[in-house]
Design an enzyme around this catalytic site. Sequence first.
Site, PDB file in Angstrom:
ATOM      1  N   PRO A 114       0.821  -1.176  -0.058  1.00  0.00           N
ATOM      2  CA  PRO A 114      -0.084  -0.044  -0.059  1.00  0.00           C
ATOM      3  C   PRO A 114       0.928   1.319   0.164  1.00  0.00           C
ATOM      4  O   PRO A 114       1.802   1.463   0.877  1.00  0.00           O
ATOM      5  CB  PRO A 114      -0.857  -0.037   1.364  1.00  0.00           C
ATOM      6  N   GLU A 115       0.414   2.205  -1.193  1.00  0.00           N
ATOM      7  CA  GLU A 115       1.281   3.515  -1.025  1.00  0.00           C
ATOM      8  C   GLU A 115       0.057   4.413  -0.626  1.00  0.00           C
ATOM      9  O   GLU A 115      -1.130   4.115  -0.191  1.00  0.00           O
ATOM     10  CB  GLU A 115       1.778   3.742  -2.340  1.00  0.00           C
ATOM     11  N   ARG A 146       3.716 -11.338   5.147  1.00  0.00           N
ATOM     12  CA  ARG A 146       5.179 -11.151   5.234  1.00  0.00           C
ATOM     13  C   ARG A 146       5.337 -10.992   6.766  1.00  0.00           C
ATOM     14  O   ARG A 146       6.881 -10.825   7.035  1.00  0.00           O
ATOM     15  CB  ARG A 146       6.080 -10.389   4.377  1.00  0.00           C
ATOM     16  N   ARG A 202      15.387  -3.284  -5.802  1.00  0.00           N
ATOM     17  CA  ARG A 202      14.281  -2.778  -6.110  1.00  0.00           C
ATOM     18  C   ARG A 202      13.963  -2.597  -7.668  1.00  0.00           C
ATOM     19  O   ARG A 202      15.291  -1.962  -8.159  1.00  0.00           O
ATOM     20  CB  ARG A 202      13.359  -1.799  -5.426  1.00  0.00           C
ATOM     21  N   LYS A 255       2.335   6.834   4.758  1.00  0.00           N
ATOM     22  CA  LYS A 255       1.649   5.337   4.654  1.00  0.00           C
ATOM     23  C   LYS A 255       1.162   4.865   5.876  1.00  0.00           C
ATOM     24  O   LYS A 255       0.846   3.748   6.049  1.00  0.00           O
ATOM     25  CB  LYS A 255       2.728   4.225   4.014  1.00  0.00           C
TER      26      LYS A 255
END
Length: 296
Positions: free
Chosen positions: A2-3, A132, A284, A59
């Site tokens: 989620p951003e 996670r 990334r 966030k």
Amino acid sequence: MPELPEVQTIVDDLNKRIVGRKVAGVWYDWPKTIKKPKATDLEKEIRGLKIEEIKRRGKNILIYLSKGVDKSAYLLLIHLKMTGHLLYGNWQMKNNKPVFPGKGFLSEKVNSYIHLIFYLDNGLELALSDLRKFAKVIFGPAEEIEKLGELHKIGPEPLNQSFKVGKFISLISPQRRKIKQVLMDPKVIAGIGNIYSDEILWQAKIHPLRSANSLKPEELEKIYKSIRQILEKALKLRGTSVSDFRDPLGKPGLYGKKLLAYRRGGEPCLRCGVKMKRLKMGGRSSCYCSRCQILK
DNA sequence: GGAGTTGTTCCGCC
DNA sequence: AGGCGGAACAACTC
């Protein structure tokens, strides 16, 4: 995952649904999620408090609670990190694990990773699902929580009225790092992660490896406009569900269909048709078009 | 089995 | 000093 748009979607939903509820109890099976207070103390500290308002900072989801007088005396901060979800509904315990009893919107995988539940006084629950287990929860007197680095050392909100282009330029242009990294740094600007930074740079036609301090004012202006446009549009569509984002009722966001760059390495650029590239930065990946986004 | 996956912080190396 | 890569957190998918 989620951003900003996803977190704001969650916050808007929660404001419609859980304001006025009192916390009736807490269940968890992964104490490391609870950073403050000690996991074993959370229930006795939060039980009986009334949910007054839900806000967002970057966030972070900020749930303000009270004992009655001071409406923002206590703060429950939730950061979903990569795979966290906040879900609102009614679960049943089966084999010591919470399971959503219905066949509908929450009968999917997301609910099998629930590690923390807040029971509310209307019989429903607010549950944190997190595959996670990177998500974190911090609770305490609001004054104390607001001073923590999580909220204190965070850059301005890109969608705020007060966030003007001049402010953006003054923030970005001294940076010597790559623009992609700068956009994703929560200490510089809040709420932008890997997905939206790829989208923003593609729309602005800026190569992700450009040094921030090499960008001309007109290039920075393009990035600024792209940030506002893309985040606002994504928010309207209730976020991106590229892997697994779900709103508190378990529904996916619709912006995933609008993605033009993220994870499109090897596919044709939707502007010029050239094969998109992919590169690695700090573990990334970033996708970009080598014709539209030129590295000078 | 290995590489890759959304966020963030921290550490050690240049 | 400061940028950068990699590690750590943990567990899944391809």
